[in-house]
Design a protein around this motif. Structure first.
Motif, PDB file in Angstrom:
ATOM      1  N   GLU A 174       0.832  -1.202   0.000  1.00  0.00           N
ATOM      2  CA  GLU A 174       0.000   0.000   0.000  1.00  0.00           C
ATOM      3  C   GLU A 174       0.867   1.252   0.000  1.00  0.00           C
ATOM      4  O   GLU A 174       0.556   2.241  -0.684  1.00  0.00           O
ATOM      5  N   LYS A 175       1.963   1.226   0.752  1.00  0.00           N
ATOM      6  CA  LYS A 175       2.881   2.370   0.759  1.00  0.00           C
ATOM      7  C   LYS A 175       3.413   2.629  -0.648  1.00  0.00           C
ATOM      8  O   LYS A 175       3.439   3.775  -1.124  1.00  0.00           O
ATOM      9  N   ALA A 176       3.844   1.564  -1.350  1.00  0.00           N
ATOM     10  CA  ALA A 176       4.368   1.717  -2.707  1.00  0.00           C
ATOM     11  C   ALA A 176       3.293   2.241  -3.652  1.00  0.00           C
ATOM     12  O   ALA A 176       3.567   3.046  -4.552  1.00  0.00           O
ATOM     13  N   ARG A 177       2.042   1.786  -3.449  1.00  0.00           N
ATOM     14  CA  ARG A 177       0.942   2.249  -4.305  1.00  0.00           C
ATOM     15  C   ARG A 177       0.720   3.747  -4.153  1.00  0.00           C
ATOM     16  O   ARG A 177       0.562   4.474  -5.145  1.00  0.00           O
ATOM     17  N   ILE A 178       0.720   4.226  -2.916  1.00  0.00           N
ATOM     18  CA  ILE A 178       0.514   5.658  -2.672  1.00  0.00           C
ATOM     19  C   ILE A 178       1.665   6.470  -3.264  1.00  0.00           C
ATOM     20  O   ILE A 178       1.457   7.547  -3.840  1.00  0.00           O
ATOM     21  N   ARG A 179       2.894   5.956  -3.143  1.00  0.00           N
ATOM     22  CA  ARG A 179       4.034   6.668  -3.709  1.00  0.00           C
ATOM     23  C   ARG A 179       3.889   6.815  -5.226  1.00  0.00           C
ATOM     24  O   ARG A 179       4.194   7.869  -5.786  1.00  0.00           O
ATOM     25  N   GLN A 180       3.462   5.759  -5.897  1.00  0.00           N
ATOM     26  CA  GLN A 180       3.302   5.842  -7.346  1.00  0.00           C
ATOM     27  C   GLN A 180       2.156   6.779  -7.729  1.00  0.00           C
ATOM     28  O   GLN A 180       2.264   7.534  -8.700  1.00  0.00           O
ATOM     29  N   LEU A 181       1.067   6.761  -6.953  1.00  0.00           N
ATOM     30  CA  LEU A 181      -0.033   7.686  -7.223  1.00  0.00           C
ATOM     31  C   LEU A 181       0.425   9.131  -7.067  1.00  0.00           C
ATOM     32  O   LEU A 181       0.053  10.010  -7.847  1.00  0.00           O
ATOM     33  N   PHE A 182       1.259   9.385  -6.076  1.00  0.00           N
ATOM     34  CA  PHE A 182       1.783  10.737  -5.892  1.00  0.00           C
ATOM     35  C   PHE A 182       2.666  11.138  -7.071  1.00  0.00           C
ATOM     36  O   PHE A 182       2.599  12.271  -7.572  1.00  0.00           O
ATOM     37  N   ALA A 183       3.516  10.193  -7.523  1.00  0.00           N
ATOM     38  CA  ALA A 183       4.387  10.476  -8.661  1.00  0.00           C
ATOM     39  C   ALA A 183       3.579  10.832  -9.900  1.00  0.00           C
ATOM     40  O   ALA A 183       4.006  11.645 -10.738  1.00  0.00           O
ATOM     41  N   GLY A 188      -2.331  13.923  -3.319  1.00  0.00           N
ATOM     42  CA  GLY A 188      -1.539  15.059  -2.900  1.00  0.00           C
ATOM     43  C   GLY A 188      -0.536  14.717  -1.814  1.00  0.00           C
ATOM     44  O   GLY A 188      -0.439  13.580  -1.342  1.00  0.00           O
ATOM     45  N   ARG A 189       0.199  15.738  -1.380  1.00  0.00           N
ATOM     46  CA  ARG A 189       1.229  15.542  -0.368  1.00  0.00           C
ATOM     47  C   ARG A 189       0.629  15.129   0.975  1.00  0.00           C
ATOM     48  O   ARG A 189       1.255  14.346   1.715  1.00  0.00           O
ATOM     49  N   ASP A 190      -0.567  15.594   1.304  1.00  0.00           N
ATOM     50  CA  ASP A 190      -1.180  15.197   2.577  1.00  0.00           C
ATOM     51  C   ASP A 190      -1.400  13.696   2.630  1.00  0.00           C
ATOM     52  O   ASP A 190      -1.113  13.041   3.647  1.00  0.00           O
ATOM     53  N   GLU A 191      -1.917  13.125   1.543  1.00  0.00           N
ATOM     54  CA  GLU A 191      -2.153  11.681   1.502  1.00  0.00           C
ATOM     55  C   GLU A 191      -0.825  10.912   1.549  1.00  0.00           C
ATOM     56  O   GLU A 191      -0.718   9.876   2.205  1.00  0.00           O
ATOM     57  N   LEU A 192       0.175  11.442   0.838  1.00  0.00           N
ATOM     58  CA  LEU A 192       1.480  10.783   0.842  1.00  0.00           C
ATOM     59  C   LEU A 192       2.096  10.789   2.242  1.00  0.00           C
ATOM     60  O   LEU A 192       2.592   9.769   2.725  1.00  0.00           O
ATOM     61  N   GLU A 234       0.620  11.038   5.111  1.00  0.00           N
ATOM     62  CA  GLU A 234      -0.136  10.166   6.006  1.00  0.00           C
ATOM     63  C   GLU A 234       0.284   8.704   5.808  1.00  0.00           C
ATOM     64  O   GLU A 234       0.469   7.962   6.778  1.00  0.00           O
ATOM     65  N   ALA A 235       0.446   8.296   4.563  1.00  0.00           N
ATOM     66  CA  ALA A 235       0.866   6.913   4.283  1.00  0.00           C
ATOM     67  C   ALA A 235       2.271   6.650   4.809  1.00  0.00           C
ATOM     68  O   ALA A 235       2.539   5.600   5.421  1.00  0.00           O
ATOM     69  N   GLU A 236       3.168   7.602   4.590  1.00  0.00           N
ATOM     70  CA  GLU A 236       4.539   7.426   5.076  1.00  0.00           C
ATOM     71  C   GLU A 236       4.559   7.372   6.606  1.00  0.00           C
ATOM     72  O   GLU A 236       5.297   6.569   7.199  1.00  0.00           O
ATOM     73  N   SER A 237       3.757   8.197   7.243  1.00  0.00           N
ATOM     74  CA  SER A 237       3.721   8.234   8.707  1.00  0.00           C
ATOM     75  C   SER A 237       3.151   6.945   9.284  1.00  0.00           C
ATOM     76  O   SER A 237       3.555   6.506  10.363  1.00  0.00           O
ATOM     77  N   GLU A 238       2.202   6.339   8.583  1.00  0.00           N
ATOM     78  CA  GLU A 238       1.642   5.078   9.048  1.00  0.00           C
ATOM     79  C   GLU A 238       2.617   3.921   8.830  1.00  0.00           C
ATOM     80  O   GLU A 238       2.535   2.899   9.498  1.00  0.00           O
ATOM     81  N   SER A 239       3.546   4.101   7.900  1.00  0.00           N
ATOM     82  CA  SER A 239       4.540   3.066   7.638  1.00  0.00           C
ATOM     83  C   SER A 239       5.711   3.185   8.605  1.00  0.00           C
ATOM     84  O   SER A 239       6.126   2.206   9.223  1.00  0.00           O
TER      85      SER A 239
END
Length: 629
Positions: free
Chosen positions: A197-206, A211-215, A217-222
């Motif tokens: 899921e972390k990798a998925r969010i990173r690719q969606l951001f790329a 947006g950066r808020d979602e990114l 949040e995902a990084e912080s949960e990881s």
């Protein structure tokens, strides 16, 4: 203690071990001679003058001061990489008090000998500070030497986990090889957001779809608590290698911080360090423990687990500090004989805690020992050979005990036996061709993506790639070349920032690869990446000849990397020149100009220390002169 006799050694492992032993014979003999001479000078505290000694224990409490005056009990030196910037190292804040208390319980003492720098590559990825990262390894080695220089210690405990820190501590420990050395881990953080899921969010951001808020949040949960990041990158590869060399207690690498068993292991490590000292009666110095067999064990463990590509440089430098010469060919030959037994992200979707639960290190040791793929007869800090490492630690009524670990995997999607591996060979290949020599991690690369032939797109700064991606210039079959990223050029930063963009291109159906004289993260992923290319572009390497549109073929299976051009035309093409001044100033980078000048090639470890005993032998034989060094 485990007592089963180990099977005979695998022929390939035996052959590579003997080749390394012969290659290193003179160098290793000189190293051992120097360590024996250092030990022969006696217990160093007793050699200090009264004034020296008084300075050495002036700040100690009365009990410790009286113990140190007696000169016949062990005094442990603590070298720590604690800081609050690294989640993996934050737990070390309380370790010195635990160690001092445990040492007193053994009638010994412990002193905090020195702290070493420890930067977080996760914070500096894609930033100028990352250009200090690789060289920080050698700074850590030097800082370790400064900490141990006071000649007050009978053994040393090394507190470090992450990327360059453990290799730097190891190099420092090797140069104080007359001292027993105990490496004390801190353990991984509990599992957070799944890696997929972390990798998925990173690719969606790329792609600009979140947006950066979602990114964030995902990084912080990881990355959410004290402890090592849970993917299988360089930090966790370090821990595995230390255990495979017998420098950790059995089963201690992946126990979570802040638990009762974690503290019990730290106390036991202290007590064992006292036992392993000369005053403790079972003198086990580093130089007798770490030889070519231990280095082979680390290499095999790394290959079987699909570990970090960074160790194709770090382990070369680490071995050299102990008088041992290894090459990428040694990695490559072992990789052909060592099966892939784990699937931990980025090589799969599980994290290191899942690996531990599936059977962990005890089962991995059991499988590799039974297959004859590691040397089970090496001495260890535990006071046994490696056979004891099929055990794992438990608390029974508050007391630390070891029991035999599982004999079968509890999750074959994460950890498998040698009889049913994920792949018949290890996860690392060496590449050769007219573009130079490099390495590629294939354990996370689908076989369908391991051969790529496409025109190249040249970049000389990783930050240029984002703009090319966003403009659509990379929406095609392409081999991205990021050059002038080697140790002499700019300190050889990791280029992990590129991973999401390249992953998106691959997911769009394009044939994509990366070729660079820089590094990728220890978490190198699904896109084939030819890295550590040597010679580097600034050092006359052939990457400097490439032009946009040249067709390059990367065959990870055969270990080949070539530009498809007539040999005569390729030989005549001149090298391109890059403007690199912007890499050399700001955020302290100007302080590392000497390091860039001295840096050796990637296959030589990319360090600044030269060849240790190898250089001394060459001078004796008239092969090099001081002005050449």
């Amino acid at each position: 203690m485990a007592s089963n006799q180990a099977p005979s050694l695998d022929p390939t492992v035996a052959r590579v071990t003997e080749r390394i032993r012969e290659r290193s014979r003179e160098r290793r003999a000189l190293y051992v001679e120097r360590m024996e001479a250092q030990h022969g000078r006696g217990v160093h505290r007793s050699e200090l003058s009264c004034g020296n000694l008084a300075h050495g224990f002036a700040a100690c409490g009365t009990e410790d001061k009286n113990q140190l005056k007696m000169l016949n009990s062990a005094n442990l030196g603590i070298i720590s990489a604690y800081n609050d910037m690294l989640s993996a190292h934050q737990p070390y804040e309380v370790y010195p008090d635990i160690i001092r208390d445990a040492a007193r319980g053994m009638g010994a003492t412990a002193q905090f000998a020195g702290g070493v720098p420890a930067m977080c590559d996760g914070v500096t990825q894609g930033q100028p500070g990352m250009e200090l990262s690789l060289f920080s390894r050698d700074v850590i080695a030097m800082a370790t030497a400064v900490g141990l220089s006071h000649n007050m210690f009978d053994a040393a405990l090394f507190l470090g986990v992450c990327d360059k820190i453990v290799p730097g501590l190891f190099i420092g420990a090797a140069r104080f090889g007359h001292l027993p050395a105990m490496f004390v881990p801190a353990g991984p953080m509990p599992s957070g957001l799944p890696n997929k899921e972390k990798a998925r969010i990173r690719q969606l951001f790329a792609e600009g779809k979140v947006g950066r808020d979602e990114l964030l949040e995902a990084e912080s949960e990881s990355y959410h608590s004290p402890g090592t990041c849970t993917f299988y990158g360089t930090a966790n590869s370090n821990q595995l290698m230390m255990e495979f060399m017998g420098l950790h207690l059995p089963g201690s690498s992946f126990v979570n911080p802040g638990t009762g068993i974690r503290e019990a292991l730290t106390r036991y490590a202290t007590e064992q360090a006292v036992r392993n000292s000369a005053p403790g009666g079972d003198y086990r110095p580093f130089y007798r423990q770490i030889d070519e067999r231990a280095i082979i064990n680390a290499m095999v463990g790394l290959l079987a687990s699909g570990g970090s590509t960074n160790h194709t440089m770090h382990l070369v430098a680490m071995a050299a500090a102990a008088g041992i010469t290894i090459t990428w060919d040694d990695f490559s030959e072992l990789s052909g004989a060592v099966p892939s037994l784990t699937r931990v992200y980025p090589n799969g979707q599980a994290d290191i805690n899942h690996f531990q639960a599936a059977g962990g290190m005890s089962l991995l040791f059991r499988e590799l020992i039974q297959a004859g793929l590691i040397h089970a007869d090496i001495p260890t800090v535990f006071g046994t050979d490696m056979m004891a490492y099929t055990q794992e630690p438990f608390l029974e009524d508050g007391k630390l005990v070891w029991r035999e670990g599982p004999s079968e995997s509890l999750d074959p999607d994460v950890l498998r036996p040698v009889s049913n591996p994920f792949a018949a060979t290890g996860g690392l290949n060496v590449l050769d061709g007219n573009l130079g020599r490099g390495v590629i991690k294939v354990s996370a690369v689908d076989p369908a993506h391991r051969i790529v032939e496409a025109p190249v797109k040249i970049f000389e700064d990783q930050n240029e790639l984002k703009a090319a991606f966003e403009s659509g210039d990379l929406d095609r079959d392409v081999i991205v070349v990021v050059r002038f990223q080697g140790p002499k050029a700019n300190g050889m930063p990791e280029l992990h920032k590129l991973t999401p963009y390249l992953g998106v291109l691959q997911d769009r159906g394009y044939h994509v690869a990366l070729v660079t004289d820089g590094r990728m993260s220890g978490a190198s992923g699904k896109v084939p990446a030819a890295i550590h290319m040597t010679p580097e572009a600034i050092d006359g390497g052939p990457l400097a000849k490439l032009k946009d549109g040249d067709v390059v073929r990367l065959d990870a299976d055969k270990g080949e990397l070539n530009v498809t051009m007539e040999a005569a035309a390729w030989a005549e093409r001149p090298n391109q020149v890059a403007e690199l001044d912007h890499y050399h100033v700001g955020l302290g980078r100007e302080l590392f100009g000497g390091f860039r000048h001295l840096a050796m090639r990637a296959e030589e470890g990319a360090g600044v220390f030269g060849g240790f005993e190898a250089d001394d032998l060459a001078r004796q034989q008239g092969q090099i002169h001081d002005e050449d060094a």
